[in-house]
Design an enzyme around this catalytic site. Structure first.
Site, PDB file in Angstrom:
ATOM      1  CG  ASP A 122      -1.964   1.049   1.242  1.00 51.40           C
ATOM      2  OD1 ASP A 122      -1.793   2.081   0.557  1.00 51.40           O
ATOM      3  OD2 ASP A 122      -2.980   0.851   1.936  1.00 51.40           O
ATOM      4  CE1 TYR A 200      -4.148  -5.488  -6.587  1.00 49.14           C
ATOM      5  CE2 TYR A 200      -2.857  -6.420  -4.789  1.00 49.14           C
ATOM      6  CZ  TYR A 200      -4.025  -5.845  -5.255  1.00 49.14           C
ATOM      7  OH  TYR A 200      -5.061  -5.630  -4.390  1.00 49.14           O
TER       8      TYR A 200
END
Length: 220
Positions: A122, A200
């Site tokens: 993040d 991802y």
């Protein structure tokens, strides 16, 4: 977007406690894995693709996947078990840990790991949240403590701000040496040859986004 907790999460985790790390004191990894093989840690292991691929590829290494979400921990563990079953192998070198990175020093001894992975963490884009970024200096100091001397940390991101922040944080410490650094992983053949993509990463690469990678060595 934060994933909602699935109704089956607790039941699944309770049925598979052998693969979960629970602790009331610091952990002896030799006792957890019943061997003295080197152990690698992925912080923020997501749905387990990266961790599982490495564990299947390297049966003589142990792997711990750390994830703060119990549901994502369960999803990752389920994927790992399925992939090992599909490959007709018993899963003996993966454990999952449902905790925050802030808890690392209360869980692990100094010199516990040979390698740490930070994949697409993040970025915490708001300036006031900079201490939450997993490459903030405070975290880098923690990683240095739990890594062996000359152990490695591998960092990948698609976020240019987090990449630049990481480089700035590394300038503030003498505990690390940058071994590799690329602005475009998929055009760096040396780094790419052993690359294991995450979920991802595959998505971002197909969308033509640059993947940044930094590899650093722990100097203690």
């Amino acid at each position: 977007m934060r994933l909602r907790k699935k109704a089956w999460t607790n039941e699944f985790l309770n049925q598979h406690t052998y693969y979960l790390i629970k602790y009331d004191k610091k952990i002896n990894l030799n006792e957890i894995f019943l061997n003295n093989n080197p152990t690698c840690l992925e912080i923020g292991c997501g749905k387990g693709q990266f961790l599982t691929t490495l564990a299947l590829k390297n049966p003589n290494l142990n792997y711990i996947g750390m994830e703060k979400s119990s549901t994502i921990t369960a999803i990752g563990l389920k994927k790992s078990l399925k992939e090992f079953q599909n490959n007709s192998k018993k899963m003996t070198n993966i454990k999952y840990l449902n905790k925050y990175a802030e808890n690392l020093l209360e869980i692990f001894y100094t010199d516990s790991f040979s390698r740490i992975y930070l994949n697409f963490s993040d970025p915490w884009p708001k300036a006031r949240h900079y201490k939450k970024r997993l490459t903030y200096l405070g975290f880098l100091d923690i990683y240095s403590d739990i890594l062996i001397k000359n152990g490695f940390l591998e960092f990948k991101t698609d976020n240019d701000s987090l990449y630049n922040f990481t480089l700035e944080q590394l300038k503030l410490t003498n505990k690390w040496e940058i071994i590799s650094n690329t602005l475009d992983l998929y055009n760096d053949q040396e780094l790419l040859k052993d690359n294991v993509p995450t979920e991802y990463e595959t998505k971002f690469h197909l969308a033509n986004k640059n993947i940044y990678k930094i590899v650093i060595k722990n100097l203690k």
